[in-house]
Design a protein around this motif. Sequence first.
Motif, mmCIF file in Angstrom:
data_model
loop_
_atom_site.group_PDB
_atom_site.id
_atom_site.type_symbol
_atom_site.label_atom_id
_atom_site.label_comp_id
_atom_site.label_asym_id
_atom_site.label_seq_id
_atom_site.Cartn_x
_atom_site.Cartn_y
_atom_site.Cartn_z
ATOM 1 N N ASN A 1 0.848 -1.187 0.000
ATOM 2 C CA ASN A 1 0.000 0.000 0.000
ATOM 3 C C ASN A 1 0.887 1.242 0.000
ATOM 4 O OD1 ASN A 1 -1.706 2.169 0.728
ATOM 5 N ND2 ASN A 1 -3.062 0.816 1.889
ATOM 6 N N ILE A 2 0.708 2.122 -0.975
ATOM 7 C CA ILE A 2 1.588 3.281 -1.103
ATOM 8 C C ILE A 2 1.489 4.196 0.117
ATOM 9 C CG2 ILE A 2 -0.089 4.684 -2.359
ATOM 10 C CD1 ILE A 2 3.748 4.511 -2.929
ATOM 11 N N LYS A 3 0.315 4.262 0.752
ATOM 12 C CA LYS A 3 0.170 5.086 1.951
ATOM 13 C C LYS A 3 0.939 4.479 3.121
ATOM 14 C CE LYS A 3 -4.311 6.906 0.488
ATOM 15 N NZ LYS A 3 -5.777 6.948 0.744
ATOM 16 N N ALA A 4 0.931 3.152 3.202
ATOM 17 C CA ALA A 4 1.715 2.489 4.242
ATOM 18 C C ALA A 4 3.206 2.725 4.012
ATOM 19 C CB ALA A 4 1.408 0.991 4.264
ATOM 20 N N TRP A 5 3.643 2.712 2.744
ATOM 21 C CA TRP A 5 5.040 2.991 2.424
ATOM 22 C C TRP A 5 5.413 4.410 2.824
ATOM 23 C CZ3 TRP A 5 9.573 1.053 1.709
ATOM 24 C CH2 TRP A 5 10.572 1.763 1.037
ATOM 25 N N MET A 6 4.532 5.343 2.583
ATOM 26 C CA MET A 6 4.806 6.739 2.920
ATOM 27 C C MET A 6 4.978 6.923 4.426
ATOM 28 S SD MET A 6 2.189 8.516 0.173
ATOM 29 C CE MET A 6 2.621 10.216 0.508
ATOM 30 N N ALA A 7 4.281 6.129 5.213
ATOM 31 C CA ALA A 7 4.456 6.178 6.669
ATOM 32 C C ALA A 7 5.694 5.406 7.106
ATOM 33 C CB ALA A 7 3.213 5.613 7.363
ATOM 34 N N PHE A 8 5.985 4.333 6.407
ATOM 35 C CA PHE A 8 7.096 3.451 6.788
ATOM 36 C C PHE A 8 8.457 4.129 6.637
ATOM 37 C CE2 PHE A 8 10.304 0.299 5.531
ATOM 38 C CZ PHE A 8 10.275 -0.562 6.633
ATOM 39 N N VAL A 9 8.648 4.899 5.579
ATOM 40 C CA VAL A 9 9.965 5.472 5.270
ATOM 41 C C VAL A 9 10.529 6.303 6.423
ATOM 42 C CG1 VAL A 9 11.182 7.119 3.781
ATOM 43 C CG2 VAL A 9 9.742 5.348 2.767
ATOM 44 N N PRO A 10 9.832 7.320 6.928
ATOM 45 C CA PRO A 10 10.416 8.103 8.029
ATOM 46 C C PRO A 10 10.581 7.307 9.315
ATOM 47 C CG PRO A 10 8.166 8.811 7.589
ATOM 48 C CD PRO A 10 8.546 7.900 6.473
ATOM 49 N N LEU A 11 9.641 6.395 9.593
ATOM 50 C CA LEU A 11 9.740 5.614 10.827
ATOM 51 C C LEU A 11 10.939 4.664 10.786
ATOM 52 C CD1 LEU A 11 5.966 4.780 11.474
ATOM 53 C CD2 LEU A 11 7.419 6.374 12.752
ATOM 54 N N TRP A 12 11.150 4.003 9.650
ATOM 55 C CA TRP A 12 12.283 3.073 9.565
ATOM 56 C C TRP A 12 13.612 3.831 9.581
ATOM 57 C CZ3 TRP A 12 16.531 1.533 6.751
ATOM 58 C CH2 TRP A 12 17.016 0.248 7.021
#
Length: 486
Positions: free
Chosen positions: A155-166
């Motif tokens: 999910n592109i929205k999940a990816w957008m959240a994942f990047v800064p957190l990781w």
Amino acid sequence: MNASTAYEQVSPAVPSWLNKGDNAWQMTASTLVALQSMPGLVILYASIVKKKWAVNSAFMALYAFAAVLICWVLLGYRMAFGDELLPFWGKGAPALGQKYLLTRARVPESTHTLEDGTRETVEPWYPMASLVYFQFTFAAITLILLAGSVLGRMNIKAWMAFVPLWLIFSYTVGAFSLWGGGFLYHWGVIDYSGGYVIHLSSGIAGLTAAYWVGPRLKSDRERFPPNNVLLMLAGAGLLWMGWSGFNGGAPYAANIDASIAVLNTNVCAATSLLVWTSLDVVYFGKPSVIGAVQGMMTGLVCITPGAGLVQSWAAIVMGILSGSIPWVSMMILHKKSALLQKVDDTLGVFHTHAVAGLLGGLLTGLLAEPELCDLILPVNTRGAFYGGSGGVQFLKQVVAALFVIGWNVVSTTIILLFIRLFIPLRMPEEQLAIGDDAVHGEEAYALWGDGEKYDPTKHGRNTSMYGEEIAQSPYVNGARGVTINL
């Protein structure tokens, strides 16, 4: 002040500590590494995936590059290279003010005691701004490499959240521990330019993310041909040439160690490509362009943790092993592993980055040459093959790898489970069936007329101009259980 003042030997724009050559090379190296991601991996991802995922795959890389930069200057850089908060983590703070960015670069927690009792800190001869940007390019490419494991369904929205957190909770830990003056740095673990910080991390985190996100559609797993092999080569070429900045910039200076690092990088990559291609010919009966790119990649990854620390004959040895061991793990062991068969690692980042990065780190523990180590490392260091404390060095490399693997498995899992509370990790079935048009409202090509949808009965036949069926490369139709690996 007129324009000519900037070119004086010492001026407000040219302080006494500035080495113009080092600064020019560091900014050049930074640009080369940035080009590996943007446009290198953007192009490669867009072209190596199935046509229906070209836009989405390119966008995931593009977004990560931009998002990492903002997070890096707001918080991430000083968590990785700033003052110590914990033995494995720095204190987060912005890297935006001119008083900070225009002072001489310095890694504050890198202070160490030399044999004569004097204390020394890593302080390159250029401004902090150059170091902040150089290290950003490494952080960005790590996230983009990780993305290769979840292409075609996250999910592109999940990816957008994942990047800064990781970036904040995983990448900065490895970077501080090994490069920023953390406990592994002071223990004497070697990671010249990111075999562990970048490649082992992205490979392990990518495999973990692939597990939690779930697989692609069955039809995509079984048939996932690249939509443009020649364009894929353009992206791969940018990666290879950009690696001279990747490893050549690691000494933080335009010195002799940078020179041997650049040479070794290219020697190992070429050797690995030739070995991988030879194995393809022996095993499958024909060479593969995709296979050659894989061999190139594993060679570049393997030499990274020791590029400026091993002799050039050792770079050939590392190339032979990086062209064969990851090949075996991908082509042979993958099919025998129930876990690897279950987890859908789209581009096989585990094999090309985790396996090759771990291999390079361990080989560096064996092959690091004492005189080359003395050029840039803070303490007397040598590989096991050179006697003395070399055996201990190899064990340190093993322990550091276990720490990086463990941290990435745990942190990536926690981050994804947290995101899953608010956003589904996997696209809905209707988006998975359609691809780019459903996710972004855009398509990469209009080769069959405006608005015409992809029809496998018309567009998916593998025939020659004479209507004959064409035998497919083993890299295209999932013969290994994983479709394409980079």
